[in-house]
Write a protein that holds these residues in place. Structure first.
Motif, mmCIF file in Angstrom:
data_model
loop_
_atom_site.group_PDB
_atom_site.id
_atom_site.type_symbol
_atom_site.label_atom_id
_atom_site.label_comp_id
_atom_site.label_asym_id
_atom_site.label_seq_id
_atom_site.Cartn_x
_atom_site.Cartn_y
_atom_site.Cartn_z
ATOM 1 N N ARG A 1 -1.026 -10.994 -10.814
ATOM 2 C CA ARG A 1 -1.458 -9.863 -12.037
ATOM 3 C C ARG A 1 -1.185 -8.344 -11.395
ATOM 4 N NH1 ARG A 1 -6.636 -10.117 -11.952
ATOM 5 N NH2 ARG A 1 -6.789 -11.491 -10.418
ATOM 6 N N ILE A 2 -1.266 -7.440 -12.370
ATOM 7 C CA ILE A 2 -1.285 -6.071 -11.910
ATOM 8 C C ILE A 2 -2.611 -5.646 -12.367
ATOM 9 C CG2 ILE A 2 -0.133 -3.771 -12.161
ATOM 10 C CD1 ILE A 2 2.394 -5.212 -13.109
ATOM 11 N N SER A 3 -3.274 -5.094 -11.427
ATOM 12 C CA SER A 3 -4.578 -4.296 -11.877
ATOM 13 C C SER A 3 -4.337 -2.932 -12.040
ATOM 14 C CB SER A 3 -5.601 -4.449 -10.387
ATOM 15 O OG SER A 3 -6.555 -3.807 -10.724
ATOM 16 N N VAL A 4 -4.514 -2.657 -13.338
ATOM 17 C CA VAL A 4 -3.973 -1.348 -13.661
ATOM 18 C C VAL A 4 -5.475 -0.459 -13.537
ATOM 19 C CG1 VAL A 4 -2.335 -1.775 -15.499
ATOM 20 C CG2 VAL A 4 -4.833 -1.933 -16.223
ATOM 21 N N SER A 5 -6.647 -0.946 -13.524
ATOM 22 C CA SER A 5 -7.595 -0.375 -13.227
ATOM 23 C C SER A 5 -7.696 0.166 -11.554
ATOM 24 C CB SER A 5 -8.965 -0.903 -13.686
ATOM 25 O OG SER A 5 -9.175 -2.255 -13.099
ATOM 26 N N GLY A 6 -7.098 -0.711 -10.995
ATOM 27 C CA GLY A 6 -7.136 -0.464 -9.440
ATOM 28 C C GLY A 6 -8.181 -1.200 -8.658
ATOM 29 N N ASP A 7 -8.164 -0.458 -7.241
ATOM 30 C CA ASP A 7 -9.324 -1.102 -6.431
ATOM 31 C C ASP A 7 -9.642 0.094 -5.526
ATOM 32 O OD1 ASP A 7 -11.260 -2.687 -4.937
ATOM 33 O OD2 ASP A 7 -9.550 -3.984 -4.142
ATOM 34 N N PHE A 8 -10.565 0.047 -4.708
ATOM 35 C CA PHE A 8 -11.039 1.224 -3.544
ATOM 36 C C PHE A 8 -9.743 1.618 -2.910
ATOM 37 C CE2 PHE A 8 -14.712 -1.287 -4.637
ATOM 38 C CZ PHE A 8 -15.694 -0.493 -4.939
ATOM 39 N N VAL A 9 -9.674 2.842 -2.697
ATOM 40 C CA VAL A 9 -8.563 3.412 -2.030
ATOM 41 C C VAL A 9 -8.619 2.958 -0.304
ATOM 42 C CG1 VAL A 9 -7.798 5.119 -3.313
ATOM 43 C CG2 VAL A 9 -9.396 5.653 -1.482
ATOM 44 N N ASN A 10 -9.963 2.699 0.027
ATOM 45 C CA ASN A 10 -10.006 2.516 1.492
ATOM 46 C C ASN A 10 -10.302 1.166 1.756
ATOM 47 O OD1 ASN A 10 -12.565 2.766 0.296
ATOM 48 N ND2 ASN A 10 -13.659 3.391 2.016
ATOM 49 N N ARG A 11 -9.940 0.143 0.746
ATOM 50 C CA ARG A 11 -10.113 -1.227 1.064
ATOM 51 C C ARG A 11 -9.231 -1.826 2.025
ATOM 52 N NH1 ARG A 11 -13.783 -5.051 -1.346
ATOM 53 N NH2 ARG A 11 -13.071 -4.594 -3.482
ATOM 54 N N GLU A 12 -9.625 -2.570 2.737
ATOM 55 C CA GLU A 12 -8.433 -3.138 3.882
ATOM 56 C C GLU A 12 -8.976 -4.597 4.500
ATOM 57 O OE1 GLU A 12 -6.925 -1.915 8.350
ATOM 58 O OE2 GLU A 12 -9.024 -1.298 7.867
ATOM 59 N N GLY A 13 -7.890 -5.473 4.915
ATOM 60 C CA GLY A 13 -8.168 -6.603 5.225
ATOM 61 C C GLY A 13 -7.571 -7.606 4.253
ATOM 62 N N TYR A 14 -7.069 -8.698 4.751
ATOM 63 C CA TYR A 14 -6.416 -9.714 3.686
ATOM 64 C C TYR A 14 -7.555 -10.440 3.148
ATOM 65 C CZ TYR A 14 -1.874 -9.141 5.694
ATOM 66 O OH TYR A 14 -0.635 -8.633 6.212
ATOM 67 N N PRO A 15 -7.413 -10.801 1.691
ATOM 68 C CA PRO A 15 -6.163 -10.536 0.781
ATOM 69 C C PRO A 15 -5.936 -9.218 0.251
ATOM 70 C CG PRO A 15 -7.834 -11.422 -0.485
ATOM 71 C CD PRO A 15 -8.420 -11.380 0.923
ATOM 72 N N TYR A 16 -6.656 -8.211 0.795
ATOM 73 C CA TYR A 16 -6.540 -6.773 0.228
ATOM 74 C C TYR A 16 -5.599 -5.875 1.111
ATOM 75 C CZ TYR A 16 -10.587 -8.386 -1.969
ATOM 76 O OH TYR A 16 -11.826 -9.116 -2.768
ATOM 77 N N GLY A 17 -5.170 -4.575 0.651
ATOM 78 C CA GLY A 17 -4.610 -3.735 1.337
ATOM 79 C C GLY A 17 -3.178 -4.079 1.804
ATOM 80 N N GLY A 18 -2.590 -5.102 1.104
ATOM 81 C CA GLY A 18 -1.249 -5.313 1.632
ATOM 82 C C GLY A 18 -0.262 -4.474 1.420
ATOM 83 N N ILE A 19 0.763 -4.204 2.347
ATOM 84 C CA ILE A 19 1.715 -3.349 1.841
ATOM 85 C C ILE A 19 3.174 -4.030 1.954
ATOM 86 C CG2 ILE A 19 0.353 -1.251 2.696
ATOM 87 C CD1 ILE A 19 2.078 -1.249 5.109
ATOM 88 N N ARG A 20 4.169 -3.527 0.957
ATOM 89 C CA ARG A 20 5.443 -3.936 0.880
ATOM 90 C C ARG A 20 6.266 -2.770 0.771
ATOM 91 N NH1 ARG A 20 6.393 -8.370 -3.580
ATOM 92 N NH2 ARG A 20 8.436 -9.051 -2.422
ATOM 93 N N PRO A 21 6.432 -2.029 2.238
ATOM 94 C CA PRO A 21 7.428 -0.873 2.107
ATOM 95 C C PRO A 21 8.686 -1.100 1.036
ATOM 96 C CG PRO A 21 6.252 -1.468 4.189
ATOM 97 C CD PRO A 21 6.317 -2.460 3.388
ATOM 98 N N ALA A 22 9.171 -0.089 0.685
ATOM 99 C CA ALA A 22 10.475 0.276 0.006
ATOM 100 C C ALA A 22 11.075 1.164 0.433
ATOM 101 C CB ALA A 22 10.034 0.327 -1.560
ATOM 102 N N LEU A 23 12.442 1.254 0.680
ATOM 103 C CA LEU A 23 13.216 2.142 0.904
ATOM 104 C C LEU A 23 14.808 2.157 0.291
ATOM 105 C CD1 LEU A 23 15.117 0.809 3.229
ATOM 106 C CD2 LEU A 23 13.172 1.302 4.624
ATOM 107 N N TRP A 24 15.362 3.395 0.340
ATOM 108 C CA TRP A 24 16.790 3.277 -0.136
ATOM 109 C C TRP A 24 17.803 3.511 0.908
ATOM 110 C CZ3 TRP A 24 18.876 2.575 -5.089
ATOM 111 C CH2 TRP A 24 17.903 2.934 -6.115
ATOM 112 N N ILE A 25 18.616 2.458 1.200
ATOM 113 C CA ILE A 25 19.679 2.914 2.336
ATOM 114 C C ILE A 25 21.060 3.031 1.639
ATOM 115 C CG2 ILE A 25 18.206 1.333 3.943
ATOM 116 C CD1 ILE A 25 20.244 -0.894 3.226
#
Length: 410
Positions: free
Chosen positions: A384-408
């Protein structure tokens, strides 16, 4: 008919192969620009393509030439369909209309646009389509399928015609096979282009000069997985000279911002981490391929949080607009009408779900602001997409996961 790759056999397709080959074709073309304009609904588009290619594989077996690429003698991973120039059939047209359901009008427009550019010369054979399953891109199956049959056409003195779905393939593999551009570029409603190409029969004493090992590596395909740096990346977009990659898994858990405070992507500590410490994990050769691009981060579509910002980044997170574009659109973002005040939950949840490096379901952060500047939008562990969001300083699974993106660069 043996291929150059000992694990792959190129053989004539059988009736029992039809269903599997139709699915291989649909998987190969589902995110191709020539078809994505037909509908934003991934499932509807895939199902229609399975039906369409089921009819075309069967039609090709009846009046043309269909080859299958079989891996390790057990799995079908590629298919090519060749049709004679005069292969139109009202019965087949009726079968296609039935097979594609609600997308009939789109497929009729597709056929009309292509037929308007057919060569006036006769006779010739047309490559109706060649499809390779994304999981085996990069080992030369596509060129093997084409080379085997082109050798036979050369012996017959038979010219051939095709429509390349990307400019890179028209100037890459097809040009190396001695195809030349002909006629006008075909334009589709979403600005996608098709490039008509013609090939005269070649001297049979002249070998087809093509490096099979570079066939698909040179042209990454949408939704395929490639390795870059230390991680596997999913191809989200392919343009003329560059490719958008997203980490296939959530690689770590980090805070979007170190402190609980109003923040934007421009000022977030995670942006600094990605464009410095994370960026420097790549080799100099890899860095030379990573493009520094302008990233536009829009305000929250429901709550209007934050102003639109533009940054120049090497590495970034997707925004909510990118997730909708590349993982499916139930039109809730477009209509600004989530099915609840706080989340988008729809039939694309399955596509948005992600796991961490240990295989555990987890959320992943977007760069878009939540319902206030101290919150950031994320995709939950169930997609699900949480359009309201969560705390910007939340960390620790299952929170704060990052999937970096880039153009090559490609």
């Amino acid at each position: 008919m043996q291929s150059h790759n000992p694990a792959i056999e190129i053989r004539v397709a059988k009736e029992s192969d039809i269903e599997i080959l139709a699915e291989v074709m649909a998987t190969s073309f589902c995110y191709d620009p020539a078809f994505t304009w037909m509908t934003d609904n991934h499932t509807e588009r895939f199902d229609a393509l399975v039906g369409f290619f089921r009819v075309m594989v069967k039609h090709g077996m009846n009046i043309g030439i269909v080859h299958a690429a079989e891996m390790n003698k057990i799995e079908l991973v590629g298919v090519s369909i060749w049709l004679p120039h005069d292969s139109s059939d009202e019965k087949v047209d009726a079968e296609i209309e039935k097979a594609v359901g609600n997308l009939t009008v789109q497929f009729e427009l597709f056929a009309d646009l292509l037929s308007s550019c057919y060569p006036p010369a006769t006779p010739y054979f047309q490559l109706m389509a060649v499809g390779i399953h994304p999981k085996v891109h990069g080992i030369g199956i596509g060129s093997q399928l084409l080379c085997e049959q082109l050798k036979e056409f050369d012996k017959m003195g038979m010219p051939t015609y095709l429509e390349a779905s990307t400019r890179r393939s028209s100037t890459g593999i097809y040009e190396r096979l001695n195809y030349q551009p002909v006629g006008e570029i075909i334009h589709f409603p979403n600005d996608a282009e098709i490039f008509p190409m013609w090939r005269i029969a070649q001297d049979t004493d002249t070998a087809l000069l093509i490096d099979d090992s570079n066939d698909d590596k040179e042209y990454p395909t949408i939704d395929s997985i490639i390795q870059f740096g230390k991680y596997d990346w999913r191809v989200l977009d392919v343009q003329q000279n560059m490719t958008l990659l997203l980490c296939d898994k959530v690689i770590e858990s980090r805070k979007y911002n170190e402190r609980f405070e109003p923040v934007s992507w421009e000022t977030a500590s995670l942006r600094k981490y990605l464009n410095n410490e994370f960026y420097h994990t790549f080799t100099d050769e890899e860095k030379a391929r990573i493009m520094n691009v302008k990233i536009t981060t829009y305000s929250n579509p429901w709550f209007g949080t934050n102003e639109v910002t533009e940054t120049m980044d090497n590495v970034f997170l997707l925004g909510i607009d990118g997730v909708v574009k590349y993982f499916g659109d139930s039109k809730q973002l477009r209509s600004r009408n989530a099915n609840t005040k706080y989340t988008i939950s729809d039939h694309f949840n399955w596509a948005r779900k992600a796991v961490n490096m240990q295989g555990e379901a987890t959320n992943w952060l977007l760069r878009s602001p939540g319902n206030n500047p101290c919150f950031v939008i994320n995709v939950s562990s169930d997609g699900r997409i949480s359009v309201s969001g969560d705390f910007v300083n939340r960390e620790g699974y299952p929170y704060g996961g990052i999937r970096p993106a880039l153009w090559i660069k490609v």
